[in-house]
Enzyme design. Sequence first.
Site, short mmCIF file in Angstrom:
data_model
loop_
_atom_site.label_atom_id
_atom_site.label_comp_id
_atom_site.label_asym_id
_atom_site.label_seq_id
_atom_site.Cartn_x
_atom_site.Cartn_y
_atom_site.Cartn_z
N SER A 116 0.87 -1.18 0.00
CA SER A 116 0.00 0.00 0.00
C SER A 116 0.90 1.22 0.00
CB SER A 116 -0.85 -0.01 1.27
OG SER A 116 -1.48 1.24 1.46
N TYR A 164 -2.40 -0.45 10.61
CA TYR A 164 -2.32 -0.93 9.21
C TYR A 164 -0.97 -0.60 8.56
CZ TYR A 164 -3.88 -1.11 4.24
OH TYR A 164 -4.02 -1.35 2.89
P1 NDP Z 1 -11.56 -5.83 -0.38
O1 NDP Z 1 -11.97 -5.76 1.05
O2 NDP Z 1 -12.48 -5.32 -1.43
O3 NDP Z 1 -11.16 -7.33 -0.76
C1 NDP Z 1 -10.31 -8.05 0.09
C2 NDP Z 1 -10.62 -9.52 -0.08
O4 NDP Z 1 -9.75 -10.24 0.82
C3 NDP Z 1 -12.05 -9.86 0.31
O5 NDP Z 1 -12.58 -10.72 -0.66
C4 NDP Z 1 -11.89 -10.54 1.65
O6 NDP Z 1 -12.85 -11.55 1.90
C5 NDP Z 1 -10.53 -11.21 1.48
N1 NDP Z 1 -10.00 -11.55 2.80
C6 NDP Z 1 -10.04 -10.83 3.95
N2 NDP Z 1 -9.50 -11.53 4.96
C7 NDP Z 1 -9.10 -12.72 4.42
C8 NDP Z 1 -8.49 -13.88 4.96
N3 NDP Z 1 -8.20 -13.96 6.26
N4 NDP Z 1 -8.23 -14.91 4.14
C9 NDP Z 1 -8.55 -14.86 2.82
N5 NDP Z 1 -9.15 -13.80 2.25
C10 NDP Z 1 -9.42 -12.74 3.05
O7 NDP Z 1 -10.14 -5.10 -0.45
P2 NDP Z 1 -9.32 -4.47 -1.68
O8 NDP Z 1 -9.56 -5.23 -2.91
O9 NDP Z 1 -9.53 -3.01 -1.66
O10 NDP Z 1 -7.84 -4.70 -1.14
C11 NDP Z 1 -7.02 -5.76 -1.58
C12 NDP Z 1 -5.60 -5.51 -1.09
O11 NDP Z 1 -5.15 -4.24 -1.54
C13 NDP Z 1 -5.46 -5.50 0.43
O12 NDP Z 1 -4.23 -6.09 0.80
C14 NDP Z 1 -5.42 -4.01 0.75
O13 NDP Z 1 -4.75 -3.72 1.96
C15 NDP Z 1 -4.67 -3.48 -0.44
N6 NDP Z 1 -4.87 -2.07 -0.72
C16 NDP Z 1 -6.11 -1.58 -1.06
C17 NDP Z 1 -6.26 -0.23 -1.33
C18 NDP Z 1 -7.58 0.36 -1.71
O14 NDP Z 1 -7.68 1.61 -1.78
N7 NDP Z 1 -8.62 -0.40 -1.96
C19 NDP Z 1 -5.13 0.70 -1.24
C20 NDP Z 1 -3.89 0.08 -0.87
C21 NDP Z 1 -3.78 -1.25 -0.62
P3 NDP Z 1 -14.21 -11.19 2.68
O15 NDP Z 1 -15.00 -10.40 1.69
O16 NDP Z 1 -14.79 -12.52 3.01
O17 NDP Z 1 -13.79 -10.41 3.90
#
Ligand code: NDP
Length: 259
Positions: A144, A157
Amino acid sequence: MSRLKNKVALVTGAGRGIGAAIARAFAGEGASIVLAELDGASAEATAREIANDYAEIQTLAVQTDVTLAASVRRAVEAAERAFGQVDVLVNNAGINVFADPLSMTEEDWRRCFAVDLDGVWNGCRAVLPGMVERGAGSIINIGSTHSFQIIPGCFPYPVAKHGVIGLTRALAIEYAAKNVRVNAIAPGYIETQLTRDCWNSQPDAEAARKATLDIPPMKRVGQPEEVAMTAVFLASDEAPFINASCITIDGGRTALYHD
Ligand code: NDP
């Protein structure tokens, strides 16, 4: 489009958001896709969408909790049974834990690190033996802009996301001679449910959204597909000498000086 033809890619958190976009983009480039996701139903749904769009692409949805090493190992074993090996791993699953450091609970601290840092290590640990043995592999960790900069009120975070970069660089050096590349992507604001939840948690969600759009030089947030395109590049044979690197995708926001 066949930049990932004959490759098998495992993407964590692939049920929605950035992970789902990466899974789709990889499928569009010919890879077989393993969707390792906490919510098994969303993994299945994304797998079905991919199968509808790309009839020739093989997918496998595996309910996976990245906080549990055994769960991630099982996903990798399922991938190996189905497709032989895992060539590309994207450690994408992540959660926001934003708290005041002194009033934060112990549970919040542990939850953040369990998903955002242990989860990445669990993925790497599970695929590295096969990659090292074959002398090939690409691991992409989703960090991030919080991996480099601190926004007040977002603790812990950014601590975990700084750790993702440290882990990326350390493993990249350990396994470079084995031709296993480990890189990171640092997205800025990307429009996903995670971001919308963040806006909606503010007293005035619309004002929070507008404030987000005001700061970046390009006056917009990014889209998941814009992260996915870079993941395709790092996963492909077009990036054979890119290792221990992090590509920031934030429209220039972290380069901007705020006064
Ligand atoms: P979302 O919350 O939209 O998607 C994250 C996904 O990860 C969800 O499907 C969630 O499942 C799954 N997840 C959460 N916990 C677990 C677990 N323990 N095991 C397996 N799967 C899990 O997030 P984003 O797509 O926005 O983010 C994806 C990545 O990008 C993350 O690492 C985030 O920190 C990073 N990021 C995002 C930014 C943004 O602006 N969106 C900016 C910078 C970094 P469920 O729905 O069941 O919880």
